[in-house]
Design a protein around this motif. Sequence first.
Motif, PDB file in Angstrom:
ATOM      1  N   GLY A  59       0.805  -1.217   0.000  1.00 47.04           N
ATOM      2  CA  GLY A  59       0.000   0.000   0.000  1.00 47.04           C
ATOM      3  C   GLY A  59       0.833   1.259   0.000  1.00 47.04           C
ATOM      4  O   GLY A  59       0.568   2.199   0.760  1.00 47.04           O
ATOM      5  N   LEU A  60       1.874   1.291  -0.833  1.00 49.56           N
ATOM      6  CA  LEU A  60       2.688   2.494  -1.004  1.00 49.56           C
ATOM      7  C   LEU A  60       2.859   2.760  -2.495  1.00 49.56           C
ATOM      8  O   LEU A  60       3.028   1.816  -3.275  1.00 49.56           O
ATOM      9  N   PRO A  61       2.818   4.057  -2.895  1.00 51.66           N
ATOM     10  CA  PRO A  61       2.983   4.361  -4.323  1.00 51.66           C
ATOM     11  C   PRO A  61       4.251   3.738  -4.914  1.00 51.66           C
ATOM     12  O   PRO A  61       4.222   3.240  -6.046  1.00 51.66           O
ATOM     13  N   TRP A  99       3.595   0.126  -5.560  1.00 50.70           N
ATOM     14  CA  TRP A  99       2.608   0.009  -6.657  1.00 50.70           C
ATOM     15  C   TRP A  99       3.345   0.136  -7.997  1.00 50.70           C
ATOM     16  O   TRP A  99       3.091  -0.603  -8.926  1.00 50.70           O
ATOM     17  N   GLU A 100       4.270   1.108  -8.075  1.00 49.64           N
ATOM     18  CA  GLU A 100       5.023   1.304  -9.319  1.00 49.64           C
ATOM     19  C   GLU A 100       5.977   0.144  -9.566  1.00 49.64           C
ATOM     20  O   GLU A 100       6.136  -0.315 -10.695  1.00 49.64           O
ATOM     21  N   GLN A 101       6.604  -0.321  -8.486  1.00 44.77           N
ATOM     22  CA  GLN A 101       7.519  -1.461  -8.629  1.00 44.77           C
ATOM     23  C   GLN A 101       6.775  -2.678  -9.183  1.00 44.77           C
ATOM     24  O   GLN A 101       7.290  -3.399 -10.040  1.00 44.77           O
ATOM     25  N   GLY A 104      -2.825  -3.400  -1.901  1.00 44.07           N
ATOM     26  CA  GLY A 104      -2.637  -2.578  -0.701  1.00 44.07           C
ATOM     27  C   GLY A 104      -3.162  -1.163  -0.911  1.00 44.07           C
ATOM     28  O   GLY A 104      -2.891  -0.545  -1.941  1.00 44.07           O
ATOM     29  N   GLY A 105      -3.938  -0.657   0.031  1.00 39.62           N
ATOM     30  CA  GLY A 105      -4.476   0.703  -0.087  1.00 39.62           C
ATOM     31  C   GLY A 105      -3.413   1.743   0.237  1.00 39.62           C
ATOM     32  O   GLY A 105      -2.786   1.696   1.286  1.00 39.62           O
ATOM     33  N   CYS A 106      -3.207   2.700  -0.683  1.00 36.66           N
ATOM     34  CA  CYS A 106      -2.222   3.775  -0.485  1.00 36.66           C
ATOM     35  C   CYS A 106      -2.836   4.908   0.336  1.00 36.66           C
ATOM     36  O   CYS A 106      -4.053   5.013   0.429  1.00 36.66           O
ATOM     37  N   PRO A 107      -1.980   5.780   0.905  1.00 41.65           N
ATOM     38  CA  PRO A 107      -2.510   6.952   1.627  1.00 41.65           C
ATOM     39  C   PRO A 107      -3.382   7.800   0.693  1.00 41.65           C
ATOM     40  O   PRO A 107      -3.160   7.808  -0.515  1.00 41.65           O
ATOM     41  N   PRO A 108      -4.368   8.532   1.246  1.00 40.07           N
ATOM     42  CA  PRO A 108      -5.272   9.337   0.421  1.00 40.07           C
ATOM     43  C   PRO A 108      -4.504  10.300  -0.482  1.00 40.07           C
ATOM     44  O   PRO A 108      -3.489  10.861  -0.084  1.00 40.07           O
ATOM     45  N   GLY A 109      -4.986  10.455  -1.709  1.00 46.84           N
ATOM     46  CA  GLY A 109      -4.371  11.405  -2.637  1.00 46.84           C
ATOM     47  C   GLY A 109      -3.178  10.863  -3.395  1.00 46.84           C
ATOM     48  O   GLY A 109      -2.615  11.557  -4.255  1.00 46.84           O
ATOM     49  N   ALA A 110      -2.767   9.646  -3.104  1.00 50.21           N
ATOM     50  CA  ALA A 110      -1.572   9.088  -3.747  1.00 50.21           C
ATOM     51  C   ALA A 110      -1.801   8.901  -5.248  1.00 50.21           C
ATOM     52  O   ALA A 110      -2.902   8.580  -5.680  1.00 50.21           O
ATOM     53  N   GLU A 111      -0.729   9.136  -6.021  1.00 54.02           N
ATOM     54  CA  GLU A 111      -0.793   8.885  -7.462  1.00 54.02           C
ATOM     55  C   GLU A 111       0.419   8.076  -7.866  1.00 54.02           C
ATOM     56  O   GLU A 111       1.451   8.135  -7.214  1.00 54.02           O
TER      57      GLU A 111
END
Length: 338
Positions: free
Chosen positions: A236-238, A241-243, A258-265
């Motif tokens: 749950g980290l950008p 997610w990219e990796q 995994g859920g990322c922090p709000p607003g993550a891109e």
Amino acid sequence: MLHGVKDLRVEEVEVPKVGAGEVLVQVRGATTCGTDLKIFQRGYVEKIIKLPTIFGHEWAGEVVEVGEGLEWPRKGMRVRAGNSAPCLHCAMCQKGKYNLCENMIWLWGAYAEYVKVPSRMVLVNMQEIPQQVSYLEAAVTEPLACVLHGVEEAGVKLGDTVAIIGAGPIGMLHLLAVKKMGAKKTMMIDLVDERLDIATRLGADETINGGEEDVVESIRNLTDGYGADVVIEAIGLPATWEQALKLARKGGVVLEFGGCPPGAEIKVNAEQVHYGELTVLGTFHTTPLHFRRALDFIASRTVDVRPLITREMRLEDIRKAFEVLSTSRNEIKIGIIP
Ligand SMILES: [Zn+2]
Ligand SMILES: [Zn+2]
């Protein structure tokens, strides 16, 4: 009671009063969850949890009071329920996307002696626990249900190579699930060797410490240069997610679980999606169908969740349990006994 970020207190509260259609359960076992730890450490969206509240959402117990109008369950029955119940009649429910229900109700209150189950939840998401299943095992139904929903959406197939980023409780449950679905090779990625050792004991074919090895290169080497058929992000980290996108083969599937922090891109390489026919999907939560299935799998030991409960602690030590979880390299889930 959770009052705010890192503010968890043990308090005496009234035993909830049961109304028509509701059920009071004496909690016999609860389990800690990555989501709980996240909420404890950084808070969460108010739509799902309003503070202050009794905390925790994975539990099982014994029915002690049954509200008016109910023919089931009966007093003394061993049950689990929740942590959600869809309405069955909103637009999303009508499309069969019960996990995306517009009127979802959520139940918090696992870390307590008693929990009151709302009437809708009694109807759509409460199950009796088979005798051979312990309360703590039954509590793990919730995260397993989320994982079963995720791997089903990702379409894991017999013979697949599967890379999983994150050897926490959710990553481990993914590992157990995809092995049962016939994954040919499972590859677990984490930064903590102790967790990777647990993954190996649970059956991971390969482990990669992302702090010591080049993860992309290692996955390539383990998949004849192609990348994994399915990649599951369970942190749950950008950045991860990219990796995850970099670890999939052409035509592969990436499940961003995994859920990322709000607003993550995140950045996605359009060429890879187009020419490489990459499927990227997110899944959220789960459905009553999957809760039922998860409990069945736990009962048949198709998915044996017992090794994931690495320690037991008393309810009065709940604060300490979260401190342990924040720092420990060895604990996966802590069983909380009232
Ligand atoms: Zn959970
Ligand atoms: Zn609905």
